[in-house]
Design an enzyme around this catalytic site. Structure first.
Site, PDB file in Angstrom:
ATOM      1  N   SER A 144       0.800  -1.221   0.000  1.00  0.00           N
ATOM      2  CA  SER A 144       0.000   0.000   0.000  1.00  0.00           C
ATOM      3  C   SER A 144       0.833   1.272   0.000  1.00  0.00           C
ATOM      4  CB  SER A 144      -0.955  -0.007   1.184  1.00  0.00           C
ATOM      5  OG  SER A 144      -0.261  -0.216   2.393  1.00  0.00           O
ATOM      6  N   HIS A 177      -5.413  -3.075  -3.090  1.00  0.00           N
ATOM      7  CA  HIS A 177      -5.051  -2.145  -4.175  1.00  0.00           C
ATOM      8  C   HIS A 177      -4.981  -2.809  -5.549  1.00  0.00           C
ATOM      9  CE1 HIS A 177      -4.215   0.917  -1.169  1.00  0.00           C
ATOM     10  NE2 HIS A 177      -3.698  -0.061  -0.458  1.00  0.00           N
ATOM     11  N   LYS A 211     -11.975   1.103  -2.257  1.00  0.00           N
ATOM     12  CA  LYS A 211     -10.913   1.696  -3.073  1.00  0.00           C
ATOM     13  C   LYS A 211     -11.358   1.698  -4.533  1.00  0.00           C
ATOM     14  CE  LYS A 211      -7.705   1.170   0.601  1.00  0.00           C
ATOM     15  NZ  LYS A 211      -6.897   0.298   1.419  1.00  0.00           N
TER      16      LYS A 211
HETATM   17  C1  LIG Z   1      -6.957   0.137   2.878  1.00  0.00           C
HETATM   18  C2  LIG Z   1      -6.361  -1.175   3.213  1.00  0.00           C
HETATM   19  C3  LIG Z   1      -6.993  -2.057   4.086  1.00  0.00           C
HETATM   20  C4  LIG Z   1      -8.201  -1.665   4.872  1.00  0.00           C
HETATM   21  O1  LIG Z   1      -9.347  -1.658   4.090  1.00  0.00           O
HETATM   22  P1  LIG Z   1     -10.568  -0.761   4.557  1.00  0.00           P
HETATM   23  O2  LIG Z   1     -11.718  -1.288   3.801  1.00  0.00           O
HETATM   24  O3  LIG Z   1     -10.206   0.643   4.210  1.00  0.00           O
HETATM   25  O4  LIG Z   1     -10.703  -0.941   6.042  1.00  0.00           O
HETATM   26  C5  LIG Z   1      -6.452  -3.314   4.258  1.00  0.00           C
HETATM   27  N1  LIG Z   1      -5.320  -3.675   3.638  1.00  0.00           N
HETATM   28  C6  LIG Z   1      -4.666  -2.845   2.812  1.00  0.00           C
HETATM   29  C7  LIG Z   1      -3.424  -3.305   2.147  1.00  0.00           C
HETATM   30  C8  LIG Z   1      -5.156  -1.559   2.588  1.00  0.00           C
HETATM   31  O5  LIG Z   1      -4.484  -0.722   1.814  1.00  0.00           O
END
Ligand SMILES: *Cc1c(COP(=O)(O)O)cnc(C)c1O
Length: 384
Positions: free
Chosen positions: A178, A206, A238
Site C-alpha cells: 500500500s 489495491h 478503493k
Molecule cells: C486500505 C487497506 C486495508 C483496509 O481496508 P478498509 O476497507 O479501508 O478498512 C487493508 N489492507 C490494505 C493493504 C489496505 O491498503
C-alpha cells in the site's frame, strides 16, 4: 497527570513532523477537491477507477435505499443479511473465480477476522515486513507465533518455513503493497504454501478492480492456479468506489469464517444500499478496460516525467507512485509547497512507513486527466 502525558506526547509528534492534520472536503471524492474554499487537484484517494462519485453508483445507491431503506439492523447471522448482500456475494465469487465470497464491513475488519479464525496459539504466521497495519494487528490478535520476512524475499521465507515446528502455518501478504505500490511474488508464495502445507492469505486492497483481465485482481494478474489453501481478501472502498470488503476462497474456509470470524459475527451488517451500489460498481469494473488503460497511461506519464529529475520513484507498476523523500520535515515541506500550487499530495511518514523513508504518495486514478497530471509533474520538476 495522565492528560499531561498525552499532551507532551502530542507535542513530541508535532516536533518530529509526525502530527497528522485532517482536511475537510467540501466536494465529493474525485480528482478535484474543494477544501476551505480552495480548489485543489487531489492525488490522495484510492478511488483508482474514479467510481466513488459515478452516476451509475449513485443511482444504484438511491434505488437501493428506496428498496431496502438505509440500515441493516443486525449482524449478518441474526437478521442483517439481505438479498442485496446475497446477490453481491454471488457476483463477487463469480468475478474472482473463487468458490464463495463473504462480505465484511471493512478491509481492516476482514483481516482482523480471518487470521485469528485460521491460526491461534502454537501456530505460526509468516508475514512480509511491509504488510499493511491491519495485517500486523490481525497477527497480534491471533496470538500465533509471528515471523516477519524481508520484503518479497522468498528465499528468506522458505528458510523460516523449513525451520518452523508449528502445526499450522499461515503466510500473510499484501498483493500490492500500500505504501510502495509494488507486487508480492504471489506465484512463489503459493508454491511455498503448497510445499509447506500452509495457508496463504492475500490482501488485494489495491489490486482488486485494477489488475488482471477485467480488473479481476492480483490472482488473475498472475494467472495463479486454483488452490484450496488460498484465502483472498479484496476491499470495496478503493477501486470499487464504495465501502466494505469481502473474503473469497474455498467454500469450507468461507463457511468457517462465517461461523468463527469475530469481526463478522459481532458487528452490524453493512448497509444494503451500499451492496446495491457495489453490484453496479462490479459491472463498471468488468467493463472498465478503458478506465484501466487510461490509468496505465497516467502511470507512464508520471514516471517518464520524473525520470530525469532528482526525485526517486519506487519500482511500482501500479496506481500507487511514491516519491521517496526520507526526512519527515522535508516531506512535509514539499507536500506544503505543492499544496500552495493547488496540488494535494499526502506526505506519508512513520509509523505508516519505515523511519527515514518519508515520502509523497501520489495516487493516480482513471478520473485524472493528462493535463491535471502534467501540472503535478511540472511542479515537482520546478521544486527539484
Ligand atoms: C486500505 C487497506 C486495508 C483496509 O481496508 P478498509 O476497507 O479501508 O478498512 C487493508 N489492507 C490494505 C493493504 C489496505 O491498503
Amino acid at each position: 497527570m495522565i492528560w499531561d502525558e498525552l499532551q507532551s506526547a502530542l507535542d513530541a509528534l508535532q516536533r518530529d513532523g509526525l502530527k497528522r492534520n485532517r482536511r475537510t472536503l467540501e466536494s465529493p471524492c474525485g480528482p478535484v477537491a474543494q477544501v476551505a474554499g480552495r480548489t485543489l487537484i487531489s492525488f490522495c484517494s484510492n478511488d483508482y477507477l474514479g467510481l466513488a462519485n459515478d452516476p451509475a453508483l449513485v443511482a444504484a445507491a438511491c434505488a437501493g435505499a428506496r428498496t431496502w431503506g438505509v440500515g441493516s439492523g443486525a449482524s449478518h447471522l441474526v437478521s442483517g443479511h439481505f438479498a442485496a448482500h446475497a446477490t453481491l456475494e454471488e457476483k463477487l465469487a463469480a468475478f474472482t473465480g473463487l468458490a464463495r465470497a463473504l462480505l465484511f464491513s471493512t478491509g481492516y475488519m476482514a483481516n482482523l477476522g480471518i487470521v485469528p479464525a485460521l491460526v491461534g496459539r502454537g501456530d505460526a504466521v509468516f508475514a512480509d515486513r511491509l504488510n499493511h497495519a491491519s495485517l500486523i494487528d490481525a497477527v497480534q490478535l491471533a496470538r500465533a507465533d509471528s515471523q516477519r520476512y524481508p520484503h518479497g524475499d522468498l528465499a528468506a521465507l522458505e528458510k523460516l518455513l523449513a525451520a518452523s515446528p508449528a502445526r499450522r502455518k499461515l503466510i500473510l501478504s499484501d498483493a500490492v503493497f500500500s505504501m510502495d505500490g509494488d507486487l508480492a511474488p504471489l506465484p512463489g508464495l503459493l508454491a511455498l504454501a503448497e510445499r509447506f502445507d500452509a495457508w496463504l492469505v492475500i490482501d488485494d486492497a489495491h489490486g482488486f478492480g485494477v489488475l488482471g483481465p477485467q480488473g479481476r485482481g492480483s490472482l488473475a494478474h498472475f494467472h495463479l492456479p486454483h488452490s484450496r489453501r488460498l484465502v483472498y481478501m479484496g476491499t470495496l472502498g478503493k477501486a470499487a468506489g464504495a465501502a466494505g470488503a469481502f473474503v473469497a476462497g474455498d467454500a469450507t474456509v468461507i463457511e468457517w469464517l462465517a461461523q468463527r470470524a469475530r469481526t463478522y459475527l459481532f458487528t452490524t451488517a453493512g448497509s444494503p444500499l451500499i451492496a446495491c451500489a457495489l453490484a453496479a460498481s462490479l459491472d463498471l469494473i468488468t467493463q472498465g478496460d478503458a478506465r484501466r488503460q487510461h490509468l496505465m497511461q497516467l502511470i507512464a506519464q508520471l514516471r517518464d516525467g520524473l525520470a530525469a529529475t532528482r526525485w526517486r520513484l519506487l519500482p511500482s507498476p501500479t496506481a500507487i507512485q511514491p516519491v521517496i523523500i526520507g526526512d519527515n520535515h522535508e516531506a512535509l515541506r514539499i507536500a506544503g509547497a505543492l499544496y500552495e500550487r493547488g496540488l494535494w499530495v499526502p506526505a506519508i511518514r512513520p509509523p505508516t512507513v519505515p523511519k527515514g523513508t518519508a515520502r509523497l504518495r501520489v495516487s493516480l486514478t482513471a478520473a485524472h486527466s493528462e493535463a491535471q497530471l502534467a501540472l503535478l509533474v511540472d511542479a515537482l520538476r520546478e521544486l527539484a
